[in-house]
Every structure is written in C-alpha cells, then in structure tokens.
Design an enzyme around this catalytic site. Structure first.
Site, mmCIF file in Angstrom:
data_model
loop_
_atom_site.group_PDB
_atom_site.id
_atom_site.type_symbol
_atom_site.label_atom_id
_atom_site.label_comp_id
_atom_site.label_asym_id
_atom_site.label_seq_id
_atom_site.Cartn_x
_atom_site.Cartn_y
_atom_site.Cartn_z
ATOM 1 N N HIS A 1 41.751 27.525 21.144
ATOM 2 C CA HIS A 1 40.909 28.712 21.749
ATOM 3 C C HIS A 1 40.739 29.848 20.804
ATOM 4 O O HIS A 1 42.061 30.170 20.359
ATOM 5 C CB HIS A 1 41.416 28.952 23.161
ATOM 6 C CG HIS A 1 40.674 29.943 23.732
ATOM 7 N ND1 HIS A 1 39.723 29.796 24.684
ATOM 8 C CD2 HIS A 1 40.594 31.451 23.614
ATOM 9 C CE1 HIS A 1 39.191 30.956 25.166
ATOM 10 N NE2 HIS A 1 39.899 31.944 24.291
ATOM 11 N N ARG B 1 29.490 65.704 51.006
ATOM 12 C CA ARG B 1 29.210 64.235 51.013
ATOM 13 C C ARG B 1 27.758 63.902 52.192
ATOM 14 O O ARG B 1 27.008 63.494 51.752
ATOM 15 C CB ARG B 1 30.216 63.335 51.630
ATOM 16 C CG ARG B 1 30.712 63.730 53.054
ATOM 17 C CD ARG B 1 31.830 62.794 53.425
ATOM 18 N NE ARG B 1 32.648 63.425 54.554
ATOM 19 C CZ ARG B 1 32.822 62.704 55.778
ATOM 20 N NH1 ARG B 1 32.395 61.522 55.896
ATOM 21 N NH2 ARG B 1 33.080 63.207 56.936
ATOM 22 N N GLU C 1 33.654 46.394 45.722
ATOM 23 C CA GLU C 1 33.524 47.571 44.970
ATOM 24 C C GLU C 1 33.093 47.024 43.459
ATOM 25 O O GLU C 1 32.203 47.763 42.790
ATOM 26 C CB GLU C 1 34.680 48.510 44.814
ATOM 27 C CG GLU C 1 34.876 49.051 46.315
ATOM 28 C CD GLU C 1 35.655 48.348 47.301
ATOM 29 O OE1 GLU C 1 36.132 47.356 46.810
ATOM 30 O OE2 GLU C 1 36.007 48.746 48.255
ATOM 31 N N HIS D 1 35.016 32.187 18.361
ATOM 32 C CA HIS D 1 35.320 31.212 19.299
ATOM 33 C C HIS D 1 34.510 29.893 19.235
ATOM 34 O O HIS D 1 33.513 29.607 20.071
ATOM 35 C CB HIS D 1 35.313 31.696 20.744
ATOM 36 C CG HIS D 1 36.239 32.656 20.977
ATOM 37 N ND1 HIS D 1 36.312 34.032 20.736
ATOM 38 C CD2 HIS D 1 37.414 32.576 21.892
ATOM 39 C CE1 HIS D 1 37.343 34.782 21.342
ATOM 40 N NE2 HIS D 1 38.024 33.778 21.863
#
Lengths: 625, 625
Positions: B264, B322, B369, B38
């Site tokens: 590009h 847990r 997340e 690029h």
C-alpha cells in the site's frame, strides 16, 4: 422486582409499571422546577429504564467504583431528567436535590450528564458519542478486564443519523462485543419534527443487523416485552452486540403532549405539569434496586506494572520522532495499564511496534477516527492509559469527541504523525496545519511537539501519567538526535539550545522548525549576530519564564517559526504567554504556513512556506539591523 | 467504444481492456517517476474507470465548466495516479506532464487531487469525504439545477469504515438521489493489512441496501459485467442512489504485488516498474473519450437574482443574533443562488424561517454535521451560496470537512448558534468554547462574531458574497440592538463604541462580551476612568489598524474578554495582530473561560467564568491603578 432470571410475575409487572410512571413524574417535576430540560424525551424511555434498573442492571449503588458493576451510558444525554430520576429511584439522589439542583448553578445535576456524578462514566449531550464511548468500555471489559459486566446504552433515534453510531456498531460487531447492549428509544420525533426514519423500525433493524448486531424489536411501553428482550440480551454466548429497538411515544403518559411536535426540549409550565402528574397517577416514592454484580472483579488496570526502560538514541543519528514514539510506546508496554489503538495507519505512526509486542493490548480501529478517540475514552473509564494514534490531520475528524473527552474528564493520549508541510509529496489533505490550534483550545489539554527522538521518548513517558487530554505531534522525516539519553523533559518546560550574554534575538521553534532555528542561528553567527534558540517542545503549558527571560535578554526581539497555520499554534502560544505575564515590549516575526500548500519535497515546501532556516535567519536580521 | 447504450461489442470489450491496462501502466509509470504514490490502489480500480470513462461518463473534456457534465469524484483520493492517467487517456494531460509533474513541487498533479485541476470538484485524500461531497452535488443537480447529470464516485473499501460514508448514504436515499452512482473498489487490503470486511461483499451489500441504495455486485475486472451495472445505474427511474460493489484485486495485473500485503502506498523501484509494464503489455497511447452530455443545461445558480432588503431592528430592542441570522438569511433568499441547510436544529438556529419561505432551497440534513458541511461543499461546486447552520459546538464534529473544504477552494458559510457559557442551563456539552480557535486556523477563513441584530444582518449579507470558508458565531440570548439601520460592517473592520481623547484603557469584546465591555465602561466612568470600547465583530480578518490606534492611545493597556477558551480565540486574534504589526508595548488582561463550566443562568456562568462586566471593570482598574 424479585428476580431478574425468570419471567416477570404480576407483581413485577405492576412494580415496573409504577416505577416507569414515577420516573416520568420526576422527570416532569425536575424539569419544570428548573424551567429547562427535556421531559418528553425522558418520558418515552421511562419504561425501558424501569425494567433495566429494576431487573437487569447489575450495579452496586453503594459502591459506584466497584469494577464489577455494569455500566449505564445515556447516549441521549438530553434525557438527563430520566437519568437523575433513576438515581432518585435507587436512592442515591434525594428528591430535594433533584428538585432544587437540576440544571442549577453549582449543582452536579447538570443539563446533560457529566462525570461530576459518580455514576456517570462519560459526558454526553453531543449526540452519537455515548455509544462509541461504550464500545471502548466494552472492549476493556471483554479483552482486558475479562469481567462479566455489561455496558447498557440508551440511544435516541435522532442520533442514529450520526455517522459515529455506525462506526461504533461496526467495531462492536468486529470485536464481538456481546457485553454491549444498546437500547434505542425510537420515539419518532426529533427537535424540530419527525426524524429521518420516523417509526420505520424495520429499516433500523436492517441497518443494525447489517452492521452485525443481534436485534430485538419491542413495544417500548410493554414492560414484559422489554424484560424478555433484556433477558435475552444479557446472554453473551452470541458473540454479537445486542440492539433493542423500542417503539416509543414521546411524552408518553401525558395526553396533552404525547407524540406531538413542538414539545422537544420544552418544560411544562407549572399548571400543565400538575395536570401531567395527575394523569401519570401522582407522585410516588418508590425505592427500587435491582441485582448487584456477582463478584467484585479486580480491575486489571490496577495491577502492579513493571519498570519502563526507554529506548536510547545516539546523538546526531537521524531518527523520525514518529519512530521514537513507536519505540517509547512499546517500552511503556511493560506497564499493563498502557493500551494502544490506531486508525489503520499503525505502520506510519509506528504504533505497530507496540501491536507486535503486545497484541492483546492493541486495538485496530480501522479508518474511523471518531471511534478511535471514543475507544480511548472508554479505556480511560476503566482506568487504563490509552494512547491513540493516527495522522495528525485526521484527529480533526474527531474534534467533537476530543472536546467532549475533556468534559468527560477522560485521561487520554493522542499522538498525531505527519504534521505540517514537512510531509512533502502527499499534499495538503494529509498535512496537519490546524492541530496545534485545535488541541490547545481543548479545556485543560497538554500539547507537546518534540523535535528529536530523545525528547519524544521522554515525553511519551510523561504523557502516560498525565491526566486530561494530552496530544503529541510527531514528524514524518528523520532529523538529528539533539539530546543525550536521560535528559529530563518536564511538561511545561523548554530547552535553551543556544545562549550567550550578548544574544540579540531569540529564535523559537518546535519539531521540525527547531532544527531550522539551529541552522539559522549558525548562519546568523557567520554574520556576527548571536541568536538564542529555544525548543518549545511543550506548547501547552508553555514555559513562560524561559520565554520571558529570553525576550528580556534579546531586547524583545523574537522570531517564531512553526509548521502550522498562523493562527492558534506555537506563535499564539508564545505571544499569549508573554502578553499574559505583564507589560511586554516585543518585536515579533512570526513565520508560519499562510498559503495553501501543494506537493513537493519537505525542503521545497518548508522553504516555500517561509519557515526554513534562510527565512528564519532573514527575519532575525530584519529585527537586528 | 462506440456506444454506451447497447451491450459491449467484442471491439468495445477489447478496447476497454486495453484502456484499463494503459491506466495501470501509466499509474505505475507516474508513481515510479515521482518515487511516491499509490500504484496498487490505482490498479485495482483501473477497469472500473476504463469502462466508465469510455462508455458512461458524459463529460465534455474540452469544456470542464459545462454545467451539463457529469461529475467524477475520487473519494479514494490516494488513487490519484489512476485519475491523472484517465486525464491523459482523454487527452487533457500530456504524458510529459504526468511523468514530470506528478507529486512535484509547483505541479497541479498533486499527491491527492485538488481543484487546482479544472476537472476536480473537491479535494480528497481525507477518506470518507468525497462521497458526502458528492451527495451535495447530487442534491444540487436533482433539486436546484434539475439537470440530468450524474455524479460518479469512486470509493475505497477502507473508507467504508468512516461514519461519514453512512451519513452520506442515509441522506442519499432520503433525498432519492438516483443521480448518484457510487463505485466501491473492494480490493480487500488497507494500508497495513486486510480491511475490516475484507472481500465480504455480502455484508457490504446488506449495509448499503439497508441504507437505501440499489446495489450491484460485480467482478471489478470483468469489463462486460461492469458495463452492464453502469448502464443499469444510469437509469434514474428507481429513485434510489446506486452502489456498484466491485470485487477487485489490489495491484491487479502485476503478479509480484497482486493481492499482497505491504504494497500500500509504495511505488515500484524502476526495475520492478519495468517488469510491471511488460507484464501489463507495455505502454499504450490510447486516447479515448466517451459520450458528451446531451445538452448544455444552464446552471440555475447563474440566474439573475432579486434585490435583498435586510431586516430592520430598532435601537435598544433586545434581539438574539441567532434570530437576526434567520431573518437576514430569509431576506437573502430573494437571491436564487442562496441555499440553506441545517442539522435538525433549525428552530434553534432560526434557519427555519428560511425553510418556511423557501422550502425548495432548504435541505434538512438531520443530526449529521459532517454531511451538513459536505452538502454545503457540494452546493458550492455547483455555484450556489450555501449557508449551513447548527449549534456552534457541533461544527467541531465536522472539522476535518471544514479543513478539507478550504483545500477544495469551496465557498461555504457556516453559522453556529449557542456559543459559549452564555447558553446557560444546558451545560458544557452544548457550549462552543473552541470554535473561534478552530475556525481561525482554517486556511483563508473568515470568522465573524457580531454582538447585535443589525450587525448580524449586515454581516450575513457580507458572507453571501465572501469567498472561502466563512463562519459566523451567534448568541442564544437576546441583547440590545446597538447599531442603527444601514450602518456598514465591512469584513475586516471593527467599531469603536466609546472613545475620548483621554482614554486610559481599551476594552475589546465581541458578541456577548461586547455588551459586558460597554457596561464595564459605564462602571469605570463612574470611577473616573475613561475606557475605549471596541467591537471586534470581525475576528478574522481583524482590524489591526483600529486595535493598534487604540493601543497607542491607551498606553498599550488592553482588556480582552471573550466567551471562549483562552487559546486561539479573540484574545489570540488581537495579540497576534498587534505583535504582527511591529514593535509593541502592551499590558494585556485577557479574560476567557479557563475552567470547565457547568449549568446555570447566563449571568451566573458569565460571571463565574470571569468575563462579566464587573470582571472586565476590575481588570481595567488593575491596569490603570
């Protein structure tokens, strides 16, 4: 609530207030009866819903399939007690169902809303997804249906931390979705304490405004103020999406929990629920319906569509399957229900061929893969047949959306190009090596990986009519066309490309490795070894019968080669199928990409990964010697 | 460029300009030599890098491991020609390596940067990830290392469409990361045409300012202006991250491609490259190094740490895994290199126990997340041992980040709670049913799924010292403690919980289904069927020897039960392992969650999915009858 046009009368105000309290009471009752659910998160948004449902949501509750209906999407799906209490208030769910069904086994009133209910468009509960899905619905409404419906979304404040929310606002403003109205229930408290921004409505306002939305800040418990904002929001002349930022109180109406930490996702014990109901003024039995849609707009998707003539490819010509995808998709464009979207790489996926021919049915989603998939889900809600494409590797960005799309019972088609080490010089960041595993694990999914242009085109057409989540993996490089025009490629099938009565080993490939399997078979033939070759173009469902027959014919000797990590892809699909079919006696060599690849040519990388023809032939020899 | 403190002298200006041109020339040369890359995306940012490297980046190029070095992260990884040209300009990569290595097989100068290079912190190339990773590095620098280094990030404008960018800005401002400086190369053009916002720097500015950053808008080709902005940016008294929005021109310096679409990711053919080099003033051989860090700060992570005493659980007590995770993590907190973060559900994952004891090493990432995982990657860059937790289902949101973390050679630990239909009433949106498949397919990953508290605690400790991407799946409900204190659970092992010389069938489970397998074995014993039971707590790597021995001892009869979709999870792990080990003669019943589940109790849902003890026993009977 007589009219939704003028300002609220005193009677309207009182009725909306009462309805809000009823929604709270029923949210408390239903969640306490279930012993599970989110009453406090429902209570904060109850007044918003009371005004919306009573005065602004244009919805024919007797005909949820009416295409002119507004849409109502609970992006904060955990407020399901509120949604289901709304359904009771409009008379489509009985009090008995609410009290005995909510969150119970076999009930349609699930813990978070899903489209097993006819009024629910998409499953929510993974935060930050309802709004992006709504953007898709609004895109369909504005650009394809050209229908005046609005899409109303209830967001929680916690989910404003999800990046997908900002992908959605960006696209909503880019596409001038004035038919999209987002209510944000800013109740200050998340699951384990205050949200990032708490009650800083100014910052929320600056953010959504900077992302191109028109913003109204309201007291989320002042029904007149809510009503004015919603009336303004329905004015679609602004060419902007609207956001109503509502300052609310979690647990509103019950002083024991109002604005208190430690009450997220907790139901009130029965005695406490009784106190809450008393403080909220007791049970009510209001049935309130707001306006119906002005007219029954026909969904454009239902219009008759033209016949499709698939592109034709000459045997032996080298054509990339991604190119064949673009051509086949463009051919399918003759059907007005087919729409396409891409993540700013359409000149690589070749979705740009469709975009050029059918610009009105192509939607550029830029580099926002979560929104890309969510837009497809939204188009599916409106009955279209969306194809969404990007590099196969980048669908990993949207895995939560794909997983949820299955729960939404959406019918979407995902096409990922540039799979595996075959892509060459760009290196591992661009190489999909987990996509087959990811997509196979989606409930009810279809996973296709064609090796040539003819099968690609045929399978693109199969996908168009396939329900559920379909995924096709395409290849960057050009490889020979193997199949004649018109050959059928049913989903769930496979092709046996080499077979004889004395085959000693079966070579199984798909996509680029199928070509390597053919080369390997030629090499093996020179050694006097006859190999069966199977093109497993349908990875899920896979053709167990063909595989089992080949295994039986070749002494259980299988070589499976795939341009994917060893786990969960073609190899697993084959072995899972064979071991799932009964007693098996197998000797398998599974060739896959175990180590982290780098850059190089396709040939170098396929060989370094051990999935090129010489490796396949060597594995076959080791089985037959 | 003599000094980085005052304004640039005329000589500085000239040198920076020359360096920018050299970086352009070398970007053109290297990409043309490779025939891939690029150049135009490198040319737009060359002046930013020239000023940064010459005057502001405090980096000891002779000692890349110096913990006081600034960090430089190319979030726009496709501008690798520019990055590698910088490495040449500072004298750590030779011109020969640049010209013969770039994008070649076996070279460390890969198509997109990866940490096979000692100056690269994280792999980039999947857009929108470098900045979130940098937030993690900056968090470590500000709060744990308490080191004055800066983290400099080069972003492209296209990647501003990724939601993860906004998760990153949100956290950067929340945590007052004044040590984070983001340069956005606004060159207007994406891969296939103009970006969403083109050169609308005002809108970019409003957005990043609304997300809490200090903003400077500069002409990205005016080195004096860039220099002033960078000097301001280095002032850390503001308590805000800084964004330098640089208006640039793609292909800057070569009139044939400047600001043109269609260039590009395209290299210039050799004759065109020659014209470019001439227009850019020819090749140069400048070696320019900027300032070094003020002092060699010792990384805190390297400090000696205290001994860990794991929690103890009584046999037979019912403890959720847990919960055991939370207790074990807190015990591990005695080690100063252990840090934890969570996605706003720490009271469900029980990471909150660590947060209470070690608040200075706990980072709340809210419901974001992608940033959660990226923060873990950033802490890993600084040598810490991060544990990131959320609901297992929601790690699907970050799959692209997890995939890239493996390419980054990061050492991170992910712990997902609330797996499978076992969670009950919340319904499918909250049920991880794809996580084992997803995590197994990650290169070099470790996947653990303990069934009891003792094994959980032991495996949490194993994870702390495990390299690569480790994942543990924990369960919502409480189940009996099966193992005595002190028992060892090596990664890659398995436990045989029932065995005799006359076992007729092997039952294989993990997590919640292991308990069901034990119950089934009891039921089978009553029928006179002796079943071997294996706890496959280490799903990857899996204990092939133990599985093969059991298969051999029980006539190849296996029942595998898992609370996961059928594809890619425990069943695939077992079958892949056995078929990978040589010739096999197997009869397998694989019980998994095939249909879309709804709400209900754990017991109802496990039974409806066909993975409860009665189903396991029935499958075993069908194999032995």
């Amino acid at each position: 609530m007589a009219t939704q046009a003028g300002a609220m009368t005193d009677i309207d105000l009182k009725l909306a207030g009462e309805l809000g309290q009823q929604l709270r009471v029923d949210s408390v009752r239903s969640s306490t009866s279930a012993g599970s659910g989110h009453p406090t998160s429902s209570m904060s948004a109850a007044d918003l819903l009371a005004v919306l449902v009573g005065r602004h949501l244009r919805y024919d509750w007797d005909e949820p399939a009416n295409p002119a209906n507004d849409h109502l999407i609970f992006s904060k799906g955990h407020a399901s007690p509120l949604l289901y209490s709304v359904y009771k208030a409009v008379g489509v769910v009985s009090d008995e169902e609410l009290m005995t069904g909510y969150r119970r086994f076999g009930s349609r009133l699930e813990g978070h809303p899903t489209p097993v209910l006819p009024w629910v468009d998409v499953a929510t509960g993974s935060l930050g997804q309802g709004l992006p899905d709504a953007v898709g619905v609004a895109l369909a409404g504005k650009y394809l249906d050209e229908s005046p419906f609005h899409v109303w979304v209830l967001c929680g404040d916690s989910e404003m931390a999800e990046g997908s929310i900002w992908e959605a606002f960006d696209k909503a403003s880019h596409y001038k979705l004035s038919n999209l109205i987002v209510m944000v229930d800013v109740n200050r408290l998340g699951q384990r304490g205050p949200t990032d921004l708490s009650w800083d409505l100014e910052t929320y306002s600056k953010r959504v405004a900077a992302f191109g939305a028109r913003v109204f800040i309201v007291d989320g418990h002042d029904v007149a103020e809510i009503d004015r904002a919603m009336a303004h929001a329905r004015d679609t002349t602004s060419e902007q999406p609207t956001v109503i930022l509502a300052r609310t109180i979690k647990g509103r109406g019950f002083s024991e929990v109002e604005d208190r930490e430690g009450w997220h996702g907790k139901t009130f014990p029965p005695a406490m629920a009784e106190r809450a109901i008393i403080e909220l003024g007791g049970e009510r039995g209001l049935i309130v319906r707001g306006p119906k849609p002005d007219h029954a707009a026909a969904a454009r998707a239902a219009q008759p569509t033209a016949a499709v003539t698939l592109p034709v490819f000459a045997l032996g010509d080298k054509v990339a399957t991604r190119k064949a995808y673009g051509e086949a998709l463009t051919a399918l464009g003759a059907r007005r229900d087919v729409v396409a979207m891409d993540g700013e790489v359409s000149n690589s996926t070749f979705a740009d061929e469709f975009a050029q021919k059918y610009p009105e049915r192509f939607f550029e989603m830029y580099i926002a893969e979560q929104q890309l998939v969510a837009a497809a889900v939204g188009f599916s809600v409106r009955g279209y047949r969306p194809f969404a494409s990007t590099f196969a590797a980048f669908f990993t960005r949207a895995y939560d959306f794909i997983r949820m799309a299955a729960i939404s019972q959406a019918n979407i088609r995902l096409v990922g190009s540039h799979a595996g080490v075959e892509i060459g010089a760009d290196g591992p960041s661009q190489m999909a090596l987990e996509d087959l595993a990811m997509m196979r694990a989606v409930q009810g999914s279809t996973v296709l990986y064609p090796c040539d242009a003819t099968s690609t085109a045929a399978l693109v057409q199969e996908m168009a009519d396939r329900d559920g989540i379909s995924y096709m993996r395409t290849t960057r490089g050009a490889y020979p066309v193997l199949y004649p025009t018109g050959e059928a490629f049913p989903i769930g099938g496979a092709k046996v490309l080499r077979a004889s009565d004395d085959d000693q080993v079966t070579l199984i490939g798909a996509g680029v490795t199928l070509h390597a399997c053919l080369d390997a078979a030629d090499q093996l033939r020179d050694d006097g070894i006859s190999a069966r070759v199977i093109d497993a173009y349908s990875v899920k469902p896979i053709d167990t019968d063909t595989l089992a027959a080949a295994a039986a014919a070749t002494g259980g000797r299988l070589v499976i080669a795939e341009d994917h990590h060893p786990e969960g892809g073609l190899g697993s699909a084959v072995v899972d199928a064979l071991t799932g079919a009964g007693r098996v006696d197998l000797t398998v060599r599974h060739l896959a990409v175990s180590e982290l690849p780098g850059s190089g040519t396709s040939e170098e990388l396929l060989d370094a990964a051990g999935i090129s023809a010489p490796h396949i032939a060597a594995a076959a020899r080791s089985l037959t010697s």
